[in-house]
Design an enzyme around this catalytic site. Structure first.
Site, PDB file in Angstrom:
ATOM      1  N   CYS A  80       0.849  -1.186   0.000  1.00  0.00           N
ATOM      2  CA  CYS A  80       0.000   0.000   0.000  1.00  0.00           C
ATOM      3  C   CYS A  80       0.885   1.238   0.000  1.00  0.00           C
ATOM      4  O   CYS A  80       2.090   1.166   0.225  1.00  0.00           O
ATOM      5  CB  CYS A  80      -0.902   0.021   1.235  1.00  0.00           C
ATOM      6  SG  CYS A  80      -1.984  -1.413   1.374  1.00  0.00           S
ATOM      7  N   GLY A 127      -0.609   0.822  -5.194  1.00  0.00           N
ATOM      8  CA  GLY A 127      -1.892   0.168  -4.998  1.00  0.00           C
ATOM      9  C   GLY A 127      -2.959   0.756  -5.890  1.00  0.00           C
ATOM     10  O   GLY A 127      -3.132   1.979  -5.936  1.00  0.00           O
ATOM     11  N   ASN A 176       0.553   0.206   5.996  1.00  0.00           N
ATOM     12  CA  ASN A 176       1.198  -0.504   4.892  1.00  0.00           C
ATOM     13  C   ASN A 176       1.996  -1.645   5.488  1.00  0.00           C
ATOM     14  O   ASN A 176       2.876  -1.426   6.326  1.00  0.00           O
ATOM     15  CB  ASN A 176       2.123   0.435   4.115  1.00  0.00           C
ATOM     16  CG  ASN A 176       2.926  -0.291   3.046  1.00  0.00           C
ATOM     17  OD1 ASN A 176       2.477  -1.278   2.484  1.00  0.00           O
ATOM     18  ND2 ASN A 176       4.133   0.195   2.783  1.00  0.00           N
ATOM     19  N   GLY A 177       1.699  -2.875   5.070  1.00  0.00           N
ATOM     20  CA  GLY A 177       2.404  -4.029   5.597  1.00  0.00           C
ATOM     21  C   GLY A 177       1.460  -5.190   5.816  1.00  0.00           C
ATOM     22  O   GLY A 177       0.375  -5.263   5.222  1.00  0.00           O
ATOM     23  N   TYR A 207      11.220  -3.656  -7.480  1.00  0.00           N
ATOM     24  CA  TYR A 207      10.004  -3.414  -8.260  1.00  0.00           C
ATOM     25  C   TYR A 207       9.036  -2.397  -7.666  1.00  0.00           C
ATOM     26  O   TYR A 207       8.497  -1.565  -8.387  1.00  0.00           O
ATOM     27  CB  TYR A 207       9.269  -4.755  -8.439  1.00  0.00           C
ATOM     28  CG  TYR A 207       7.892  -4.627  -9.046  1.00  0.00           C
ATOM     29  CD1 TYR A 207       7.730  -4.341 -10.398  1.00  0.00           C
ATOM     30  CD2 TYR A 207       6.744  -4.786  -8.271  1.00  0.00           C
ATOM     31  CE1 TYR A 207       6.461  -4.217 -10.964  1.00  0.00           C
ATOM     32  CE2 TYR A 207       5.472  -4.664  -8.826  1.00  0.00           C
ATOM     33  CZ  TYR A 207       5.340  -4.384 -10.167  1.00  0.00           C
ATOM     34  OH  TYR A 207       4.101  -4.249 -10.721  1.00  0.00           O
TER      35      TYR A 207
END
Length: 508
Positions: A2, A28, A106-107, A263
């Protein structure tokens, strides 16, 4: 994976957060959400809008006008836990006590299941979704209630709550949370797996502070980059923009996620002191050495990247090999949704909708294709076939990342073991599946070495999808079974949605 952002300002923040989410859209595309606080004197009322879709589709003028206030949060979501088709699981998440909290994350929590039981049986808190973000929010809310019983709420009480949260939750997490009437708290897991940084801007109305997943957000919104949030550290930013910071974890080590550099992150970001662009150039250097060892250089006519993350590595590789670098694929940036028309089944989206080969660069040549990574192998197989159809004589494939052999449990939507083309297979097995004439992978130790050299403070990397080492030390076979079960459930739900749409369209 995210993208998250939080802002404390003296001016309206709705447009600023919207612009920030556009800069994080690569992290996202499933859902987006914004919450703001104000405009009453105490800033204790939240205004929220969230939905599935891209940022530009989720927020309309009427939504933006309703997002009043000078503090706020935003998030773009790519689901790794919970239900991808449940709009209620879009972030931010809200809980009314204590004080009123709204949180983005985020995670991925690796002990979310046991925490759910604790929250229900001990903390007496109700959860309404399958999202681990709701779990995290309620754990923080419970600990803040214990630490902040005496008003007014102080930074010390907030740090006490974060310290307790670190002791209870496991996995990867970068968190930003608004506390109604008080300010913003941001913290990062003790391993620093997921990125988080902050910056400032001096406006005529006063200081503005922003916390975000990537530095590109700060630069793109004219904020000065201050620093990364350290592993285990918490920031509390009050409504006047004063930043309080404290280390809240007992044992910390900087082990950022390697896939951020491979990436996930934008190339113009700097994460934990390492330029993502420079990291990808270094990966190209080491990949060139692998190519030299495995292929006669006179067998390569041209180096062609597979858009877009592989470009820096491919350019550096081509320079090192002394071979021409060419753009052989054009990416269609405007691929829309797939509509199910009457009498049609569900059509599988093809790589050919997103990429088109330039025949001039392939015809009669031996081409070396460079991709950032190879996960399932299905995309690589189709791209190799496209190169052959465009007239390539021989097609070699090189991956700037090592073989992806293991699932990821720290917030990357990685397939199960059975779906990973490199899991349990030899290099020759993979080459035959993809259909290329030669296959060259990055070396995992070389990759860690060259990226780590860019910042000596980095003691290691979270690279579990490459090396199978889960650095938090709490990942078990049950976790992998849960991941596989969740992915199968999501696939069944997606198939059911598509089937209902197809039946509805036939009836119409």
């Amino acid at each position: 994976m995210c993208g998250i952002v939080g802002v404390i300002s003296k001016t309206p923040v709705n447009q600023l957060i919207y612009d920030s989410l556009l800069l994080l859209q690569h992290r996202g595309q499933d859902a987006a959400g914004i919450v703001t606080a104000g405009p009453d004197a105490h800033g204790r009322r939240f205004f929220m809008h969230k939905a599935r879709g891209m940022v530009k589709d989720v927020f309309r003028t009427r939504n933006m006008r309703a997002l009043q206030g000078t503090v706020g949060l935003g998030q773009v979501r790519y689901p790794t836990a919970g239900n991808a088709f449940n709009e209620e699981e879009a972030q931010p998440f809200y809980v009314n006590a204590p004080f009123g909290l709204v949180l983005v994350h985020n995670g991925n929590l690796t002990n979310a299941h046991s925490l759910r039981q604790e929250l229900f049986e001990i903390d007496r808190r109700h959860l309404n979704t399958d999202s681990d973000t709701e779990v995290l929010l309620n754990v923080f809310a419970h600990e803040l209630e214990l630490a902040g019983r005496d008003l007014p709420l102080t930074p010390a009480a907030v740090f006490t709550a974060v310290r307790a949260v670190h002791k209870r939750i496991k996995g990867s997490y970068a968190v930003i949370c608004l506390i109604a009437g008080y300010g913003l708290v941001a913290f990062r897991d003790p391993f620093g797996i997921r990125p988080l940084c902050y910056g400032e801007a001096d406006l005529p109305e006063g200081r503005e502070v922003m916390v975000a997943s990537e530095s590109v957000v700060l630069e793109g919104t004219s904020h000065r980059f201050v620093r990364d949030v350290a592993p285990g550290e918490a920031l509390f930013i009050d409504l006047d923009g004063v930043v309080h910071a404290q280390q809240c974890a007992e044992a910390t080590v900087l082990n950022p996620c390697m896939f951020e550099y491979v990436y996930l992150a934008r190339p113009d970001s700097v994460i934990d002191g390492v330029s993502v662009y420079q990291a990808r150039l270094e990966m190209g250097e080491t990949l060139a050495e692998r190519v030299k060892a495995m292929l006669p250089l006179d067998e390569i006519d041209v180096v062609i990247p597979i858009p877009e993350s592989s470009r820096p590595s491919a350019m550096q590789l081509a320079q090192r090999l002394g071979k021409p670098y060419r753009e052989g694929f054009v990416k269609n940036r405007y691929v829309g949704r797939t509509f199910i028309m009457p009498g049609q089944g569900v059509r599988k989206k093809s790589v050919r909708q997103k990429l088109n080969a330039i025949g001039l660069e392939f015809k009669g040549r031996n081409v070396l294709l460079v991709d950032d990574s190879i996960v399932r192998g299905t995309t690589s197989k189709e791209i190799v076939q496209m190169a052959r159809e465009a007239g390539a004589n021989k097609v070699y494939m090189a991956s700037a990342a090592p073989p992806v052999k293991f699932p990821n449990v720290y917030g990357i939507d990685m397939p199960t073991k059975a779906e990973l083309v490199a899991h349990g297979r030899t290099l020759e097995d993979i080459r035959q599946i993809i259909g290329c004439d030669a296959l060259i992978y990055q070396d995992v130790d070389a990759m860690k070495r060259v990226v780590g050299q860019l910042n000596p403070k980095i003691k290691g990397f979270e690279a579990s999808c490459f090396d199978g080492i889960y650095i938090t030390g709490d990942v078990s076979a049950d976790d992998f079974a849960a991941i596989e079960s969740q992915r199968l459930t999501q696939k069944d739900e997606e198939d059911a949605v598509n089937s209902r749409l197809a039946l509805q369209n036939r009836a119409e």
